[in-house]
Enzyme design. Structure first.
Site, PDB file in Angstrom:
ATOM      1  N   ASP A 191      -7.596  -4.237  -8.460  1.00  0.00           N
ATOM      2  CA  ASP A 191      -8.486  -4.567  -7.561  1.00  0.00           C
ATOM      3  C   ASP A 191      -9.555  -3.458  -7.527  1.00  0.00           C
ATOM      4  O   ASP A 191     -10.785  -4.036  -7.354  1.00  0.00           O
ATOM      5  CB  ASP A 191      -7.941  -4.524  -6.220  1.00  0.00           C
ATOM      6  CG  ASP A 191      -6.759  -5.689  -6.012  1.00  0.00           C
ATOM      7  OD1 ASP A 191      -6.470  -6.253  -6.929  1.00  0.00           O
ATOM      8  OD2 ASP A 191      -6.497  -6.139  -4.924  1.00  0.00           O
ATOM      9  N   SER A 236       2.868  -6.744  -2.613  1.00  0.00           N
ATOM     10  CA  SER A 236       1.897  -5.528  -2.832  1.00  0.00           C
ATOM     11  C   SER A 236       2.491  -4.311  -2.260  1.00  0.00           C
ATOM     12  O   SER A 236       3.178  -4.415  -1.230  1.00  0.00           O
ATOM     13  CB  SER A 236       0.736  -6.067  -2.039  1.00  0.00           C
ATOM     14  OG  SER A 236      -0.326  -4.880  -1.674  1.00  0.00           O
ATOM     15  N   ARG A 242      -5.115   6.694   6.135  1.00  0.00           N
ATOM     16  CA  ARG A 242      -6.519   6.084   6.161  1.00  0.00           C
ATOM     17  C   ARG A 242      -7.471   6.998   6.605  1.00  0.00           C
ATOM     18  O   ARG A 242      -8.436   7.185   6.053  1.00  0.00           O
ATOM     19  CB  ARG A 242      -6.438   4.780   6.591  1.00  0.00           C
ATOM     20  CG  ARG A 242      -5.762   3.621   6.084  1.00  0.00           C
ATOM     21  CD  ARG A 242      -5.663   3.780   4.493  1.00  0.00           C
ATOM     22  NE  ARG A 242      -4.946   2.743   3.833  1.00  0.00           N
ATOM     23  CZ  ARG A 242      -4.026   2.897   2.935  1.00  0.00           C
ATOM     24  NH1 ARG A 242      -3.853   4.151   2.233  1.00  0.00           N
ATOM     25  NH2 ARG A 242      -3.643   1.859   2.454  1.00  0.00           N
ATOM     26  N   ASP A 247      -6.352  -2.286   7.272  1.00  0.00           N
ATOM     27  CA  ASP A 247      -7.089  -1.029   6.546  1.00  0.00           C
ATOM     28  C   ASP A 247      -8.361  -1.192   6.712  1.00  0.00           C
ATOM     29  O   ASP A 247      -9.224  -0.185   6.841  1.00  0.00           O
ATOM     30  CB  ASP A 247      -6.713  -0.986   5.294  1.00  0.00           C
ATOM     31  CG  ASP A 247      -5.150  -0.285   5.014  1.00  0.00           C
ATOM     32  OD1 ASP A 247      -4.977   0.324   6.123  1.00  0.00           O
ATOM     33  OD2 ASP A 247      -4.621  -0.323   3.983  1.00  0.00           O
TER      34      ASP A 247
END
Length: 408
Positions: free
Chosen positions: A17, A180, A97, A126
């Site tokens: 990605d 994922s 994050r 996210d």
């Protein structure tokens, strides 16, 4: 907009990605891209990310080991609050994050970049966490979110784009990936595909960090965790740095199948999501921290912490780590931790981490007060009579009124 962007700092994992995003940024914005890869203890070799970035013409490649900062300045403050989202989730992805974004913004300021970019999708939490953190740290910084801009809408289209631009597609990414995975030193998170139907049992191969509890050792393991001012500082009497300590607890907890969670959670963006999480070290740490607090925190302080914890956890989950309200709550929580020190003994056995003993030089526990044997007289049993009478007064009044009104 594209003409305004001359340089972008991209959060780059080296995966499919973000490699496609790197190329897309170059093509769409005709800009210089700086890649930033954070080592948060995800357990992967990061040098391949450097090589992929070099092959794509990137000159400024940043790879940083942030494991100690991650645990010391983000994980530990969160654990002082005993934070769990919706009663069970230990916020492993959420807490990573703000640190990644902090470094993205700092690097952007250092190199004079116009924007930062991330690979979060338009359906997930996210994107919110990255962008709210960026807003809080640099209100002038632009954020590019390719998944909200480009016309790629499927895994097949993503792979077609990669092959068209000669971007290496790992063999396990051909077709649809089974699920994922996001990982760091605190946890692993698995979502999507085989896990999307919450009625289906997650296959055993999803779990990567923990043993199957049924196959875990048949003999319990007893460990001790030492605390100072609310933070764990040692395991079995050995002083460890924050990252070393969490690594050790991951090893011990994982071996005994501790820390598995299959959860359907409420995302901030408005949908429900099923995820499988593994947080072995964090699960052990939470049990130990609550254990040491049980003898060192006053009842009022402990109950107040439990009342504000859901709000604190929700702020982290929703991306408000750098908000004034989270910082205010943190100040309150940290004040409560001054005397949270001592040792907690934990039994690890087939998926469980149970406190079996605790001791502290600052303990509020008084054996003299609670003993069933003869104490020193500091507690007078007769005092309880008046205590009960006063607390029962309103209940008597309430019952009398109900009787008068003919209510049972």
């Amino acid at each position: 907009m594209a003409k305004d962007i001359k340089k972008v700092v991209l959060a780059y994992s080296g995966g499919l990605d973000t490699s496609i995003i790197l190329k897309w940024l170059q093509e769409t914005y005709n800009c210089e891209v700086v890649t930033f890869t954070a080592d948060l203890g995800q357990g992967e070799e990061l040098e391949p990310a450097r090589k992929k970035a070099e092959l794509m013409g990137i000159k400024d490649i940043r790879i940083e080991d942030l494991r100690e900062e991650f645990v010391r300045d983000f994980v530990f403050p969160m654990f002082r609050a005993n934070a769990v989202y919706e009663g069970v989730y230990l916020l492993g992805t959420s807490i990573a994050r703000p640190l990644i974004t902090k470094r993205l913004v700092e690097i952007a300021q250092e190199v004079g970049a116009d924007a930062i970019s991330h690979g979060a999708t338009g359906k997930g939490n996210d994107q919110v966490r990255f962008e709210l953190t960026a807003n809080a740290l640099d209100p002038a910084i632009k954020v590019i979110a390719p998944w909200r801009e480009w016309d790629i809408s499927s895994r097949t289209q993503l792979i077609d784009y990669a092959e068209k631009h000669q971007i290496q597609v790992p063999k396990d990414k051909r077709g649809e990936a089974p699920f994922s995975v996001d990982a760091n030193l605190l946890h692993t998170s698995s979502e999507g595909k085989v896990l999307e139907d919450p009625a289906e049992v997650a296959p055993e191969y999803v779990y990567q960090r923990t043993a199957d509890p049924e196959q875990a050792p048949n003999t319990p393991e007893i460990i001790t965790i030492g605390f100072e001012k609310g933070d764990a500082v040692s395991v079995n009497g050995v002083k460890l740095s924050p990252a070393e300590l969490l690594t050790k607890l991951n090893e011990l907890g994982g071996k005994h199948g501790v820390g598995r969670l299959d959860l359907v959670e409420n995302r901030f963006v408005g949908m429900k999501s099923r995820g499988v999480y593994e947080t072995p070290g964090g699960t052990v740490l939470l049990a130990a921290h609550r254990g040491i607090e049980s003898i060192t925190l006053d009842r009022g302080a402990a109950h107040l912490k439990d009342e504000i914890m859901p709000r604190y956890a929700e702020l982290i989950y929703n991306g408000f780590w750098y908000s004034p309200e989270r910082e205010m709550l943190q100040a309150l929580i940290d004040t409560s931790q001054e005397f949270v020190a001592g040792e907690v003994t934990i039994k690890l056995y087939k998926g469980s981490a149970n406190v079996i003993a605790r001791t502290s030089p600052y303990s509020l526990y008084s054996e003299d007060l609670v003993t069933f044997e003869e104490g020193t007289g500091s507690y007078d049993h007769h005092d309880a009579e008046g205590f009960i009478r006063l607390n029962g007064l309103r209940l008597k009044t309430y019952a009398a009124r109900n009787k008068l009104a003919g209510r049972s």
